[in-house]
Design a protein around this motif. Sequence first.
Motif, mmCIF file in Angstrom:
data_model
loop_
_atom_site.group_PDB
_atom_site.id
_atom_site.type_symbol
_atom_site.label_atom_id
_atom_site.label_comp_id
_atom_site.label_asym_id
_atom_site.label_seq_id
_atom_site.Cartn_x
_atom_site.Cartn_y
_atom_site.Cartn_z
ATOM 1 N N VAL A 30 87.023 72.873 32.481
ATOM 2 C CA VAL A 30 86.469 72.176 31.322
ATOM 3 C C VAL A 30 85.538 71.044 31.764
ATOM 4 C CG1 VAL A 30 87.055 70.697 29.351
ATOM 5 C CG2 VAL A 30 88.376 72.764 29.793
ATOM 6 N N VAL A 31 85.942 70.282 32.778
ATOM 7 C CA VAL A 31 85.103 69.171 33.259
ATOM 8 C C VAL A 31 83.793 69.700 33.837
ATOM 9 C CG1 VAL A 31 84.940 67.323 34.966
ATOM 10 C CG2 VAL A 31 87.050 67.620 33.642
ATOM 11 N N ARG A 32 83.853 70.789 34.602
ATOM 12 C CA ARG A 32 82.615 71.370 35.144
ATOM 13 C C ARG A 32 81.704 71.861 34.027
ATOM 14 N NH1 ARG A 32 86.216 73.623 38.945
ATOM 15 N NH2 ARG A 32 86.164 75.636 37.886
ATOM 16 N N THR A 33 82.308 72.444 32.994
ATOM 17 C CA THR A 33 81.517 72.920 31.858
ATOM 18 C C THR A 33 80.833 71.761 31.145
ATOM 19 O OG1 THR A 33 83.042 74.784 31.551
ATOM 20 C CG2 THR A 33 81.611 74.232 29.708
ATOM 21 N N MET A 34 81.563 70.666 30.935
ATOM 22 C CA MET A 34 80.974 69.491 30.288
ATOM 23 C C MET A 34 79.816 68.928 31.103
ATOM 24 S SD MET A 34 83.912 67.151 28.467
ATOM 25 C CE MET A 34 84.976 66.963 29.881
ATOM 26 N N LEU A 94 83.187 73.324 23.380
ATOM 27 C CA LEU A 94 84.508 72.850 23.770
ATOM 28 C C LEU A 94 85.539 72.959 22.656
ATOM 29 C CD1 LEU A 94 83.423 69.649 25.727
ATOM 30 C CD2 LEU A 94 83.809 71.943 26.619
ATOM 31 N N SER A 95 85.125 73.473 21.495
ATOM 32 C CA SER A 95 86.068 73.582 20.380
ATOM 33 C C SER A 95 87.226 74.519 20.697
ATOM 34 C CB SER A 95 85.333 74.060 19.126
ATOM 35 O OG SER A 95 84.752 75.332 19.346
ATOM 36 N N GLY A 134 81.934 60.470 22.641
ATOM 37 C CA GLY A 134 82.269 59.839 23.910
ATOM 38 C C GLY A 134 83.775 59.777 24.128
ATOM 39 N N TRP A 135 84.506 59.421 23.085
ATOM 40 C CA TRP A 135 85.970 59.376 23.178
ATOM 41 C C TRP A 135 86.548 60.773 23.373
ATOM 42 C CZ3 TRP A 135 89.840 56.360 24.229
ATOM 43 C CH2 TRP A 135 91.130 56.746 23.888
ATOM 44 N N TYR A 136 85.969 61.765 22.698
ATOM 45 C CA TYR A 136 86.426 63.156 22.798
ATOM 46 C C TYR A 136 86.274 63.677 24.225
ATOM 47 C CZ TYR A 136 86.410 68.226 21.878
ATOM 48 O OH TYR A 136 86.657 69.577 21.893
ATOM 49 N N PHE A 137 85.112 63.452 24.830
ATOM 50 C CA PHE A 137 84.872 63.927 26.191
ATOM 51 C C PHE A 137 85.826 63.258 27.189
ATOM 52 C CE2 PHE A 137 80.201 64.385 24.758
ATOM 53 C CZ PHE A 137 80.487 65.603 24.155
ATOM 54 N N LEU A 141 89.369 64.825 26.945
ATOM 55 C CA LEU A 141 89.501 66.130 27.597
ATOM 56 C C LEU A 141 89.519 65.991 29.112
ATOM 57 C CD1 LEU A 141 87.187 68.487 25.476
ATOM 58 C CD2 LEU A 141 89.661 68.157 25.307
ATOM 59 N N ALA A 142 88.683 65.105 29.646
ATOM 60 C CA ALA A 142 88.603 64.935 31.095
ATOM 61 C C ALA A 142 89.892 64.352 31.666
ATOM 62 C CB ALA A 142 87.425 64.038 31.452
ATOM 63 N N ARG A 143 90.657 63.621 30.852
ATOM 64 C CA ARG A 143 91.891 62.985 31.319
ATOM 65 C C ARG A 143 93.137 63.642 30.742
ATOM 66 N NH1 ARG A 143 91.239 56.708 30.119
ATOM 67 N NH2 ARG A 143 93.227 56.725 31.220
ATOM 68 N N TRP A 144 92.973 64.883 30.247
ATOM 69 C CA TRP A 144 94.075 65.553 29.540
ATOM 70 C C TRP A 144 95.265 65.781 30.489
ATOM 71 C CZ3 TRP A 144 94.029 66.222 24.429
ATOM 72 C CH2 TRP A 144 95.048 66.993 23.857
#
Length: 404
Positions: free
Chosen positions: A280-284, A337-338, A390-393, A396-399
Amino acid sequence: MPAASASAGLLRASLTLLAGGAAAQLVPLLLGPWLTRLYTPEAFGLYHLLAAVAANLAVVACARYEFALPLVADDAQAAALRSLCLRLIGMVAAATALAGAAWAWWVGAAWPLWLGPAVAVLALLSLATLNATRAQRFRPLAWARVLQHGGAALLQGLAGLLAAGVHGLIAGPVLAAGMALAALGWPGPARATAAERRAVAQAHRDFPLLNTPHAFLGALQDTLAVALVAASQGAAGAGAWGLALRYLKAPATLVGSAVSQALYPQLAKVGCTRAGRALVVRTMALLALIAAPLVLLLWLAAPAAFAWAFGAQWRSAGELGRALSLYIGMHFVASPLSVVTLAWNAQAWALKLALIGQAAFVIALAAGLALDGLRGAGWAVSLAMALYFGWYFLSLARWPVEGA
């Protein structure tokens, strides 16, 4: 599955879907300047209003049970899900046909009668798409995108030559969606007993309970936006809003649909693990690199480009595009990312966050319209949604994942 293997599979599938999406988007993008000279801004405004309402209803016509299809490996369960979805579509289509008739009577015009057929074909297409995604039939999915989006613009152009007015704008996408459905083929056997349908409905109850309101409210955001703009700026203003969003979100539609359809099965396999979060992080990160020049281009050239391409009467859409540039860039990254929260069984969290974002969008839009019309609405939406995404990203990165 190793992370490298998952990434390679995602890349191959994404490229296949991206090729089909590119062809699908190329035709409407090329024909757009022609269509804006065949139809008035007022006709576009009515079309965008009906299209928003139809999409709002179609997206929940199956109670989102079709999105459970990629998660089930058993063919009998898949058949029961398809059977359940088809029954729900039948009921929703009948209800919306009656609602369309009441709407037509209220406004004294015939164009709302398209509501029932539009909802039915879009809901069936969603079911067929998720069924093909389950089977990872990416080539037919790519062709279906070409027929749906490219065919819609071609049919709208032909209808415009016949002076079909708003009916031509609406009929084109409805018929093109039917062509895409035919390309994907019937979803497959859907024979199931009432007990089997109840069993899969219970097993996947999170989809109607959590994902359905999420999807409905997400689509309702677009419906309310068109309605607010129409009420504040008239049908022509709604036409400018619809045209701007149609073109500005085209890259997100192109890339986002391809990436999400390929990402979902991969995340479903690796689960909520370190490998899944890394994917997911690489995709973002990749999507952000693509989005940055898009934002800069809109900032520099949107007003002049819209006036040149569509005619001077559409320059206001370009001014709106410049104001929305930051929002469009963030949306480009967020759109694919949905499916992450679906694969990670985090639909309750996603629903809560989405409610905040949708409220922020509508409030910012209304405040911006009141302060400075369409341009003010664009700037207000960009500011509010930059904070939200910004909060959403970051989340996900810290999930939290298994083994962390």
